[in-house]
Scaffold this motif. Structure first.
Motif, PDB file in Angstrom:
ATOM      1  N   GLY A 122       0.833  -1.206   0.000  1.00  0.00           N
ATOM      2  CA  GLY A 122       0.000   0.000   0.000  1.00  0.00           C
ATOM      3  C   GLY A 122       0.860   1.246   0.000  1.00  0.00           C
ATOM      4  N   SER A 123       0.356   2.301  -0.658  1.00  0.00           N
ATOM      5  CA  SER A 123       1.142   3.533  -0.725  1.00  0.00           C
ATOM      6  C   SER A 123       0.364   4.769  -0.314  1.00  0.00           C
ATOM      7  N   GLY A 124      -0.894   4.597   0.059  1.00  0.00           N
ATOM      8  CA  GLY A 124      -1.719   5.747   0.452  1.00  0.00           C
ATOM      9  C   GLY A 124      -1.567   6.045   1.926  1.00  0.00           C
ATOM     10  N   ARG A 125      -2.589   5.763   2.666  1.00  0.00           N
ATOM     11  CA  ARG A 125      -2.531   5.957   4.120  1.00  0.00           C
ATOM     12  C   ARG A 125      -2.021   4.672   4.782  1.00  0.00           C
ATOM     13  N   LYS A 126      -1.270   4.828   5.839  1.00  0.00           N
ATOM     14  CA  LYS A 126      -0.748   3.679   6.569  1.00  0.00           C
ATOM     15  C   LYS A 126      -1.919   2.883   7.147  1.00  0.00           C
ATOM     16  N   ARG A 127      -1.899   1.574   6.914  1.00  0.00           N
ATOM     17  CA  ARG A 127      -2.967   0.697   7.392  1.00  0.00           C
ATOM     18  C   ARG A 127      -2.380  -0.594   7.919  1.00  0.00           C
ATOM     19  N   PHE A 128      -3.066  -1.185   8.835  1.00  0.00           N
ATOM     20  CA  PHE A 128      -2.715  -2.510   9.364  1.00  0.00           C
ATOM     21  C   PHE A 128      -1.292  -2.554   9.906  1.00  0.00           C
ATOM     22  N   ASN A 129      -0.736  -1.439  10.329  1.00  0.00           N
ATOM     23  CA  ASN A 129       0.620  -1.409  10.879  1.00  0.00           C
ATOM     24  C   ASN A 129       1.678  -1.830   9.865  1.00  0.00           C
ATOM     25  N   LEU A 130       1.363  -1.756   8.570  1.00  0.00           N
ATOM     26  CA  LEU A 130       2.296  -2.145   7.513  1.00  0.00           C
ATOM     27  C   LEU A 130       3.008  -0.918   6.962  1.00  0.00           C
ATOM     28  N   PRO A 131       4.248  -1.063   6.524  1.00  0.00           N
ATOM     29  CA  PRO A 131       4.952   0.075   5.925  1.00  0.00           C
ATOM     30  C   PRO A 131       4.354   0.431   4.566  1.00  0.00           C
ATOM     31  N   LEU A 132       4.466   1.690   4.168  1.00  0.00           N
ATOM     32  CA  LEU A 132       4.041   2.123   2.841  1.00  0.00           C
ATOM     33  C   LEU A 132       5.170   1.813   1.864  1.00  0.00           C
ATOM     34  N   SER A 133       4.805   1.328   0.672  1.00  0.00           N
ATOM     35  CA  SER A 133       5.836   0.970  -0.295  1.00  0.00           C
ATOM     36  C   SER A 133       5.303   1.007  -1.719  1.00  0.00           C
ATOM     37  N   VAL A 134       6.237   1.091  -2.654  1.00  0.00           N
ATOM     38  CA  VAL A 134       5.977   0.980  -4.096  1.00  0.00           C
ATOM     39  C   VAL A 134       7.090   0.104  -4.660  1.00  0.00           C
ATOM     40  N   VAL A 135       7.013  -0.180  -5.955  1.00  0.00           N
ATOM     41  CA  VAL A 135       8.028  -0.997  -6.614  1.00  0.00           C
ATOM     42  C   VAL A 135       8.470  -0.302  -7.900  1.00  0.00           C
ATOM     43  N   ILE A 136       9.750  -0.391  -8.180  1.00  0.00           N
ATOM     44  CA  ILE A 136      10.260  -0.048  -9.512  1.00  0.00           C
ATOM     45  C   ILE A 136      10.559  -1.383 -10.188  1.00  0.00           C
ATOM     46  N   LEU A 137       9.882  -1.621 -11.305  1.00  0.00           N
ATOM     47  CA  LEU A 137      10.067  -2.841 -12.077  1.00  0.00           C
ATOM     48  C   LEU A 137      10.881  -2.491 -13.315  1.00  0.00           C
ATOM     49  N   THR A 138      12.040  -3.088 -13.438  1.00  0.00           N
ATOM     50  CA  THR A 138      12.884  -2.865 -14.606  1.00  0.00           C
ATOM     51  C   THR A 138      12.791  -4.090 -15.503  1.00  0.00           C
ATOM     52  N   ILE A 139      12.443  -3.846 -16.761  1.00  0.00           N
ATOM     53  CA  ILE A 139      12.336  -4.925 -17.742  1.00  0.00           C
ATOM     54  C   ILE A 139      13.390  -4.661 -18.814  1.00  0.00           C
ATOM     55  N   ASN A 140      14.289  -5.631 -18.979  1.00  0.00           N
ATOM     56  CA  ASN A 140      15.385  -5.467 -19.917  1.00  0.00           C
ATOM     57  C   ASN A 140      15.711  -6.806 -20.562  1.00  0.00           C
ATOM     58  N   GLN A 141      15.527  -6.888 -21.861  1.00  0.00           N
ATOM     59  CA  GLN A 141      15.847  -8.084 -22.634  1.00  0.00           C
ATOM     60  C   GLN A 141      15.247  -9.351 -22.035  1.00  0.00           C
ATOM     61  N   GLY A 142      13.969  -9.281 -21.693  1.00  0.00           N
ATOM     62  CA  GLY A 142      13.243 -10.435 -21.183  1.00  0.00           C
ATOM     63  C   GLY A 142      13.448 -10.718 -19.717  1.00  0.00           C
ATOM     64  N   GLU A 143      14.247  -9.913 -19.033  1.00  0.00           N
ATOM     65  CA  GLU A 143      14.486 -10.094 -17.595  1.00  0.00           C
ATOM     66  C   GLU A 143      13.759  -9.008 -16.824  1.00  0.00           C
ATOM     67  N   CYS A 144      13.131  -9.412 -15.720  1.00  0.00           N
ATOM     68  CA  CYS A 144      12.398  -8.479 -14.850  1.00  0.00           C
ATOM     69  C   CYS A 144      13.072  -8.428 -13.496  1.00  0.00           C
ATOM     70  N   ILE A 145      13.311  -7.215 -13.025  1.00  0.00           N
ATOM     71  CA  ILE A 145      13.865  -7.033 -11.681  1.00  0.00           C
ATOM     72  C   ILE A 145      12.952  -6.063 -10.944  1.00  0.00           C
ATOM     73  N   ALA A 146      12.409  -6.505  -9.809  1.00  0.00           N
ATOM     74  CA  ALA A 146      11.522  -5.677  -8.997  1.00  0.00           C
ATOM     75  C   ALA A 146      12.278  -5.219  -7.752  1.00  0.00           C
ATOM     76  N   ARG A 147      12.213  -3.910  -7.502  1.00  0.00           N
ATOM     77  CA  ARG A 147      12.884  -3.343  -6.330  1.00  0.00           C
ATOM     78  C   ARG A 147      11.852  -2.626  -5.468  1.00  0.00           C
ATOM     79  N   GLU A 148      11.692  -3.091  -4.235  1.00  0.00           N
ATOM     80  CA  GLU A 148      10.766  -2.460  -3.292  1.00  0.00           C
ATOM     81  C   GLU A 148      11.391  -1.185  -2.755  1.00  0.00           C
ATOM     82  N   ILE A 149      10.560  -0.133  -2.662  1.00  0.00           N
ATOM     83  CA  ILE A 149      11.006   1.129  -2.101  1.00  0.00           C
ATOM     84  C   ILE A 149      10.019   1.529  -1.011  1.00  0.00           C
ATOM     85  N   PHE A 150      10.525   1.728   0.189  1.00  0.00           N
ATOM     86  CA  PHE A 150       9.676   2.166   1.302  1.00  0.00           C
ATOM     87  C   PHE A 150       9.492   3.676   1.250  1.00  0.00           C
ATOM     88  N   LEU A 151       8.303   4.123   1.565  1.00  0.00           N
ATOM     89  CA  LEU A 151       8.014   5.558   1.550  1.00  0.00           C
ATOM     90  C   LEU A 151       8.237   6.179   2.915  1.00  0.00           C
TER      91      LEU A 151
END
Length: 151
Positions: A122-151
């Motif tokens: 979730g990235s809106g309001r903090k809920r359920f005592n969980l951290p807020l986060s988003v992901v940057i997904l990089t797609i390159n030559q058929g490979e996917c790398i997901a990186r979590e970023i905490f807000l």
């Protein structure tokens, strides 16, 4: 190479840090529970936005967003849905190798049966005592790398 900002469960709020985090993204994927059209308008000032509606997106503005969608990015088919528990499609037969979902407000990345499942949290309001986060997904030559970023 494409960089995709992956976001979910904004519930009407765009955290100010997202503008900077997503500034170099080629596209943003929103996995539902958008909350207001203002969220979409704000995100669209950064990059093109592809979205699905979530269970709270019940007003007229949300009807323009599908419940599921498939985006092809750099030859990779990405299936987007809000609630992973409501998938009815055969993802293998659709040729999807990435699934993006939301709903739980909890970051998760796992590979099952050759398909990479990503929940940016979730990235809106903090809920359920969980951290807020988003992901940057990089797609390159058929490979996917997901990186979590905490807000």
């Amino acid at each position: 190479m494409k960089k995709i900002g992956v976001i979910s469960d904004t519930h009407g709020v765009v955290n100010e840090k997202i503008m900077d985090i997503f500034k170099e993204c080629d596209m943003i994927i929103h996995a539902g529970d958008i909350g207001t059209m203002d969220v979409m308008n704000t995100l669209a000032t950064i990059a093109p936005v592809k979205a699905v509606r979530g269970n709270i997106d019940t007003e007229d503005w949300a009807e323009k967003f599908p419940v599921t969608r498939i985006e092809e990015i750099e030859g990779i088919k990405v299936f987007v849905i809000h609630d992973i528990g409501s998938i009815e499609d055969d993802l293998k037969s659709l040729g999807c190798s990435v699934v993006i979902c939301g709903h739980s407000h909890q970051y998760k990345q796992e590979v099952k049966d050759g398909i990479c499942y990503i929940n940016p949290g979730g990235s809106g309001r903090k809920r359920f005592n969980l951290p807020l986060s988003v992901v940057i997904l990089t797609i390159n030559q058929g490979e996917c790398i997901a990186r979590e970023i905490f807000l």
